[in-house]
Write a protein that holds these residues in place. Structure first.
Motif, mmCIF file in Angstrom:
data_model
loop_
_atom_site.group_PDB
_atom_site.id
_atom_site.type_symbol
_atom_site.label_atom_id
_atom_site.label_comp_id
_atom_site.label_asym_id
_atom_site.label_seq_id
_atom_site.Cartn_x
_atom_site.Cartn_y
_atom_site.Cartn_z
ATOM 1 N N THR A 427 43.884 34.246 43.944
ATOM 2 C CA THR A 427 44.231 34.618 45.371
ATOM 3 C C THR A 427 43.591 33.424 46.293
ATOM 4 N N ASN A 433 43.944 35.304 55.242
ATOM 5 C CA ASN A 433 43.430 36.148 54.075
ATOM 6 C C ASN A 433 42.259 36.093 53.907
ATOM 7 N N ASP A 438 40.870 43.354 50.327
ATOM 8 C CA ASP A 438 42.241 42.625 50.123
ATOM 9 C C ASP A 438 42.293 41.586 48.904
ATOM 10 N N GLN A 442 44.014 41.475 45.441
ATOM 11 C CA GLN A 442 44.885 40.721 45.268
ATOM 12 C C GLN A 442 44.639 39.907 43.831
ATOM 13 N N TYR A 461 48.588 34.905 43.429
ATOM 14 C CA TYR A 461 48.966 35.916 44.468
ATOM 15 C C TYR A 461 49.675 35.193 45.361
ATOM 16 N N ILE A 463 51.680 36.019 48.907
ATOM 17 C CA ILE A 463 52.016 37.256 49.708
ATOM 18 C C ILE A 463 53.505 37.350 49.990
ATOM 19 N N ALA A 469 52.399 40.312 44.092
ATOM 20 C CA ALA A 469 52.366 40.819 45.474
ATOM 21 C C ALA A 469 53.439 42.061 45.481
ATOM 22 N N HIS A 472 51.263 44.359 43.765
ATOM 23 C CA HIS A 472 50.175 45.187 44.932
ATOM 24 C C HIS A 472 50.951 46.023 45.842
#
Length: 735
Positions: A427, A433, A438, A442, A461, A463, A469, A472
């Motif tokens: 990620t 981000n 998080d 991720q 990853y 979003i 994602a 997630h």
């Protein structure tokens, strides 16, 4: 102890002989009082240090060198050969016990690191051994007419004890490393300045004061507070040497030659000596505390097995990267690596093999990274990487290279060769981000998705655009479900089921579960049921529903008078604990079991065939109705229905929605209905959204219909309130 067993003993033997002779002559010529006895004796301290520092097999040569030097020096200062030999033996009677005792009780050279080591060193070097030398020397003096035993013994003992106490620690520390430390830079300058000032003050005091010993101790105490231990001992040695020479008459101003005069000289140095030792003990204690704190800090931030930083240390590095992203717009890449096949090696070859493999992979990862990169062991067979100032695309290329290196790694262990693979999730850390939790989640989810997609791959990853994602989102939803269960944020609704022949008459309801998020907003079943199924939460949900209906609201449900059905998931259907709990609830609930039904999906029924058949039979024996839900959406086979006695078959809504426009769907619905009737079961059609579809189903012969045309799901509280207000007459019972 630093034994010099490998070096030739001849050089130390010659050096010992020279030093012993020099100190012998110094003490006899320049440090002796009017009675001819030395005020302080240094020769034995040198010999003790040499024997202590060398192996036992070198001792005969060293002792011979020492005795030869002492005898020669004795003859040189005027003793006869026989008397010189006797005095040499007196010296040896002190040197040998002291060296043996020190090697036995003080082998680690930690004599000034603590109070007990210092006391032990003093006892076995400067307290006990001088007793032997003083006794032998006093007897020799008494026999030769040079003085009585009682007169010779005390000054001899004090001279030897003080000589050992002052010179032996210095002699033991005379190694190249210590001398280099003593004579370097700032330490050397401080030693010379402080030492010179202290000695100068003492030399100024000696001619002026009648009893200068108290005043002489003050400069030594000041020096001890400014210098390290070895430096202080050197200053004390020089001070005692000069004061002894002064009172022995070197400057022809001796104020007496009595025993107590020299004893006062030695006493003046005791406060400084004690202070220096105490300061050194405290210094070592503080050093050990610092070392312990450093060790604890290292252990707290590093993995014991691999030596890599651990998760907490990695988080601190990650926070630094997050700070750069927020403040300067930097972009970094966070990587989560999980080994593939590691458990197989750990189970087959043992944990020692697994540990050795982890160490090898850790070294390989460390060797392939850039100096600015960070690597950590997050736990088990998981590693975290942090690529500073790297985009996710650049990180992906580097991770693919790392994974190829891990896959190519061969690990030999006890005659067999093992190999592992790895999967990685990436990620990107950027300004948009940059939340720690998080980012870790991720990368973890991306790695999990990579392992399930195809092992040995790297997944980014993205979003709202990647499988990772989506994964997630399910994980977050699973967390929301757990929180809803803990904080009582689940609610119940009930949707009516009506006879196809009379859709206005409703007496049967399907109980449906709903959920609210942390803001009180409703969450649709399509959003949370898949996550609950994937992460093993349906069993908890089913238990909550059963307890809510059959226990906590049982009297309200019984008073409302309607029939209802509960859904049982595949997870609950295969759980023997849930089955026992449900049977127990049915046995004690005030609701008549003939008004209770259960819906089980076709797929769950087939996957749990053995347990399902027995459980369904038990429920029906208790008077409950059982419906097969979503029929036609799973295996679509009628053959397994012979193994079950089913009360209702619910036709899947995918065949009902488009019955009016699709000529095949009515045929399928009619076929399911006919087979169900032949097996003794009645049919319920789901997703009935219009009157025309309801009429078509009635024409086919379907028994019951359910959908928004009949009625939407209503809050259970509202339905229970209305049910208790209505008369029970006019309601049609199913069954």
């Amino acid at each position: 102890m630093q034994s010099q067993s490998r070096q030739s003993p001849y050089v130390p033997a010659v050096l010992l002989a020279v030093l012993s002779a020099v100190f012998y002559i110094l003490c006899k010529k320049f440090l002796s009082g009017g009675n001819g006895g030395a005020a302080i004796w240094f020769a034995d301290a040198v010999a003790i240090a040499f024997l202590y520092r060398h192996h036992y097999r070198h001792w005969p040569l060293l002792i011979a060198a020492f005795l030869s030097a002492i005898i020669a020096a004795g003859v040189g200062v005027g003793f006869g050969i026989l008397l010189a030999i006797q005095y040499a033996l007196a010296c040896l009677s002190e040197v040998l016990p002291a060296a043996l005792l020190l090697r036995r009780f003080c082998p680690r050279e930690d004599y000034f690191d603590g109070l007990w080591p210092w006391a032990r060193f003093t006892l076995f070097s400067a307290v006990l051994p001088p007793l032997c030398s003083a006794a032998v020397g006093a007897m020799v003096a008494d026999a030769s007419g040079r003085g009585s035993f009682s007169e010779v013994f005390p000054p001899w003992y004090i001279a030897n004890a003080v000589g050992i106490l002052v010179l032996l620690p210095i002699a033991l520390q005379c190694r190249w490393s210590t001398l280099h430390s003593l004579f370097r830079g700032v330490d050397l300058g401080r030693f010379l300045v402080v030492g010179a000032l202290a000695i100068s003050c003492i030399l100024l005091i000696l001619p002026l004061a009648t009893h200068p010993f108290v005043f002489a101790s003050l400069p030594l105490i000041w020096a001890a507070s400014r210098l390290k231990l070895l430096h202080t001992l050197a200053v004390i040695f020089v001070a005692i040497l000069l004061m002894s020479m002064h009172f022995a008459g070197v400057d022809r101003a001796a104020q007496g030659d009595g025993f107590f005069l020299f004893l006062a000289v030695f006493a003046s140095a005791i406060p400084a000596y004690v202070m220096a030792v105490s300061a050194n003990i405290e210094r070592h204690r503080n050093a050990r505390i610092v070392e312990m704190e450093s060790d604890l800090s290292y252990r707290a931030s590093h993995d014991d097995l691999t030596g890599l930083p651990n998760r907490e240390a990695f988080k601190r590095e990650l926070l630094e990267a997050i700070g750069g992203a927020r403040e300067n717009g930097e972009r970094h890449a966070l990587v989560h690596i999980d080994l593939d096949g590691f458990k197989l090696i750990n189970d087959s070859a043992g944990h020692l093999a697994g540990d050795a493999l982890l160490q090898k992979i850790s070294r390989q990862l460390g060797g392939l990274l850039h100096p600015t990169d960070r690597v950590a062991r997050l736990g088990g067979d998981e590693f975290g990487l942090l690529f500073f100032r790297s985009t996710k695309e650049q990180a992906r290329a580097r991770c693919e290279e790392l994974l190829r290196g891990i896959t190519a790694l061969r690990f030999p262990w006890r005659g067999r060769v093992y190999g592992v693979g790895a999967s990685a999730g990436i990620t990107e850390i950027n300004r948009h981000n940059s939340r720690l939790e998080d980012l870790l989640s991720q990368a973890d989810v991306a790695c999990y998705s990579a392992k399930h997609a195809r092992r040995g791959t790297v997944m980014l990853y993205e979003i709202a655009r990647s499988a990772a994602a989506e994964q997630h989102s399910e994980i977050i939803m699973a967390s929301t479900i757990r929180e809803a269960l803990d904080r009582q944020r689940l609610t119940l609704c009930a949707q009516p089921i009506a006879p196809a022949a009379n859709t206005g008459s409703v007496d049967h309801y399907e109980v449906l579960v709903r959920m609210q998020d942390d803001r009180g907003e409703p969450v649709m079943p399509a959003a949370f049921i898949p996550a609950a199924e994937r992460y093993g939460l349906m069993l908890q949900i089913d238990c909550w529903v059963v307890d809510e209906i059959l226990l906590r609201r049982a009297h309200q449900v019984a008073g409302a008078g309607f029939h209802f059905s509960l859904n049982i998931s595949a997870e609950a259907l295969g759980d023997s604990g849930f089955q026992r709990h449900l049977i127990e609830m049915l046995e004690h609930t005030p609701i008549p079991t003939r008004r209770i039904g259960f819906e089980i999906t076709e797929t769950a029924m087939v996957n749990q065939m053995d347990r399902a058949s027995e459980f369904v039979a038990s429920l029906r024996q208790m008077g409950c109705k059982v419906a097969l839900d979503d029929f036609g959406n799973g295996l679509s086979s009628f053959s397994y229905l012979k193994a079950f006695a089913i009360d209702f078959i619910k036709i899947d809504g995918s065949f009902v929605r488009e019955m009016e426009s699709n000529v095949v769907d009515p045929i399928i619905v009619e076929s399911i209905h006919q087979v169900a009737h032949r097996l003794g079961a009645r049919t319920i059609a789901e997703y009935v959204e219009s009157a025309s579809v309801a009429a078509l189903l009635h024409s086919i012969g379907v028994d019951f219909v359910q959908g928004y045309h009949i009625g939407p799901p209503l809050p259970l509280e509202q339905l229970l309130y209305v049910g208790t207000q209505l008369e029970n007459s006019g309601r049609m019972e199913l069954g």
